[in-house]
Design an enzyme around this catalytic site. Structure first.
Site, PDB file in Angstrom:
ATOM      1  N   GLY A   2      10.668  41.208  23.252  1.00 24.32           N
ATOM      2  CA  GLY A   2      11.260  40.367  24.139  1.00 24.32           C
ATOM      3  C   GLY A   2      12.567  40.740  23.946  1.00 24.32           C
TER       4      GLY A   2
ATOM      5  N   LYS B 156      15.195  21.073  17.166  1.00 23.68           N
ATOM      6  CA  LYS B 156      15.468  22.650  18.494  1.00 23.68           C
ATOM      7  C   LYS B 156      14.390  21.742  18.997  1.00 23.68           C
ATOM      8  CE  LYS B 156      15.898  27.223  19.425  1.00 23.68           C
ATOM      9  NZ  LYS B 156      15.000  28.291  19.115  1.00 23.68           N
TER      10      LYS B 156
ATOM     11  N   ASN C 103      14.362  22.381  28.646  1.00 19.66           N
ATOM     12  CA  ASN C 103      13.887  23.101  29.461  1.00 19.66           C
ATOM     13  C   ASN C 103      13.240  23.256  30.915  1.00 19.66           C
ATOM     14  OD1 ASN C 103      15.088  24.917  27.158  1.00 19.66           O
ATOM     15  ND2 ASN C 103      13.337  25.649  26.696  1.00 19.66           N
TER      16      ASN C 103
ATOM     17  N   ASN D  39      22.238  24.572  32.289  1.00 16.53           N
ATOM     18  CA  ASN D  39      22.364  23.296  31.333  1.00 16.53           C
ATOM     19  C   ASN D  39      23.298  22.851  31.260  1.00 16.53           C
ATOM     20  OD1 ASN D  39      20.031  25.216  30.195  1.00 16.53           O
ATOM     21  ND2 ASN D  39      20.795  25.488  27.928  1.00 16.53           N
TER      22      ASN D  39
END
Length: 304
Positions: free
Chosen positions: A9, A186, A194, A204
């Site tokens: 991806g 993280k 998210n 964001n």
């Protein structure tokens, strides 16, 4: 080095493309036939703010039988299918093959370990951002640091060698003796950003423009901090809430990966992010109502 990237991806193509610029033999493994064929026929296009480059010395495949044993596998599939994606490629895993996960969320190490031995696994995080524009074409949206480390906190020769290889390919890399702390750091950023962006369709930075979304961010991350303390995780950032807000500001115009998944009607990684906080909280006897609400609301959006 002979390298396979499992999941070609946006991020898999970025790392595969950068690593192929050196003397490495790189294979991109994916099930998207059109994507694979175009990479092999015309090369992989990596665009950024400075223009674009076409990478032609990278190979893509659906069938791993032609690859042989590799030195390194970078895992970039969705966290929800990590173990399922690894099982069909066991034919390229040798006794000394390293398997590096830079994926989001919790549980990837355990899923990889269900397929191969723990001694083969290393882990880390990445601050790079990448978007898949079309088959064989990505946009390198943001550059950052790659952090890698041994799970047992040792600083080994193999981790040093990997850092050198990444650095030669212009992938800024640092080694940590606390990779679980880095992963949780993280995770908490993703917990705060998210799901809320995916539900509100805000970018964001826009999360900080509204009192309501900023408050949700703060509480979601706070719940994650409480769970991490109970698990005796040593976090890297002293103030994860402020760190999450800083990431919002630095990536102000970005659409989070979960928002992109919702827009494109793809299954999200909610179970490995906010859902993981809920599950770990239950194990530790800690209530996480905001993360439970966010998890359930995303699941409803996925069904629709």
């Amino acid at each position: 080095m002979k390298i396979a990237v499992l999941g070609a991806g946006a991020m898999g193509c970025l790392y595969g493309g950068l690593l192929s610029i050196g003397d490495n033999e790189v294979w991109l493994i994916d099930i998207w036939k059109e994507h694979v064929n175009r990479i092999n026929e015309k090369g992989l296009i990596i665009e950024d703010e400075n223009g674009k480059k076409i990478i032609k010395n990278v190979q893509a495949t659906i069938d791993t039988n032609d690859i042989g044993i590799v030195d390194l596998i970078l895992v970039f599939v969705k966290s929800t299918i990590t173990d399922k994606a690894l099982k069909p490629v066991k034919n390229i895993i040798g006794e000394n093959t390293l398997i590096l996960t830079l994926q989001n969320g919790l549980g990837n190490i355990e899923k990889i370990q269900s397929v191969v031995g723990k001694k083969n696994i290393i882990a880390g995080t990445t601050s790079h951002g990448s978007t898949l524009l079309e088959p064989a074409r990505i946009y390198h949206a943001g550059k950052g640091t790659t952090v890698i480390g041994e799970i047992d906190r040792e600083n080994t020769e193999r981790i040093q060698n990997l850092k050198e290889i990444f650095t030669k390919c212009k992938i800024e890399t640092v080694i940590t003796n606390n990779v679980l702390g880095v992963i949780w750091d993280k995770l908490l950023v993703n917990v705060g950003i998210n799901a809320i962006t995916a539900l509100t369709e805000l970018r964001n930075g826009e999360l900080l423009d509204f009192k309501e979304t900023e408050e949700l961010l703060e509480i979601a991350v706070e719940e994650g901090i409480n769970v991490s303390k109970a698990k005796k995780i040593i976090l890297i950032n002293e103030d994860p809430i402020e760190h999450t807000k800083k990431v919002c500001r630095l990536t102000t115009s970005n659409k989070s990966s979960m928002l992109q998944d919702i827009i494109n009607k793809r299954k999200t990684e909610i179970e490995m992010i906010n859902g993981a906080i809920v599950k770990e909280g239950e194990r530790q006897g800690i209530k996480t109502p905001i993360n439970l609400a966010l998890t359930n609301l995303i699941k409803i959006k996925e069904r629709n």
